[in-house]
Design a protein around this motif. Structure first.
Motif: not given
Ligand code: NI
Length: 159
Positions: A20-24, A56-60, A68-74, A115-118
């Motif tokens: 997991p990502v602890a912080q940005i 790290k637990r990140i995908f796009v 033109n609809e980028p989505m990031v999931f952390i 922004n580490m917002e859920k």
């Protein structure tokens, strides 16, 4: 724009469990930018961090026609699935190949943005498929493990 090398099936990093990502940090933001650059350059609809060698637990994802609809999931978590869809799937780490895979038809995922917002997101169709596919990468799984029938060659499309 910075492109990263996409790891190919057989690279052991693709079979590892991501942390997991602890912080940005600036480094994470740069990683995310590079993931989008690398995904778009390769004409992919999704890319997970381990595919460029980062555990790290990140995908796009971007499933839009125009890209033109980028989505990031952390630190994503699949909280609900229902139904099924069966169709062909591919992966930038398994170039030139496709296989039939059955996935949920509908998923609900919770994740954090850059922004580490859920946030919580519902997906159907290709988006649901992409979320499940990319989420599998974070646990070291490739779609070919779920292939129904042979993993086939894709004919290269010429413009
Ligand atoms: Ni993939």
């Amino acid at each position: 724009m910075a492109l990263r090398e996409i790891r190919i099936q057989g690279d052991p990093i693709l079979n590892k469990t991501c942390k997991p990502v602890a912080q940005i940090s600036d480094r994470i933001l740069e990683l995310i930018d590079d993931m989008f650059d690398t995904m778009y350059e390769a004409n992919g609809v999704g890319l997970a961090a381990p595919q460029i060698g980062i555990l790290k637990r990140i995908f796009v994802i971007d499933v839009s026609e125009e890209g033109n609809e980028p989505m990031v999931f952390i630190n994503p978590r699949i909280v609900k699935t229902s139904g099924t869809q069966t169709g062909d799937e591919g992966c930038l780490s398994v170039p030139g190949k496709t296989a039939t895979v059955t996935r949920p038809g509908y998923v609900v995922v919770e994740a954090y943005d850059e922004n580490m917002e859920k946030f919580k997101l519902e997906g159907e169709g290709l988006l649901a498929r992409a979320i499940m596919h990319e989420n599998d990468h974070l646990d070291g799984h490739l779609y070919v493990e779920k292939a129904e029938g042979p993993v086939r060659d894709v004919k290269a499309t010429q413009e």
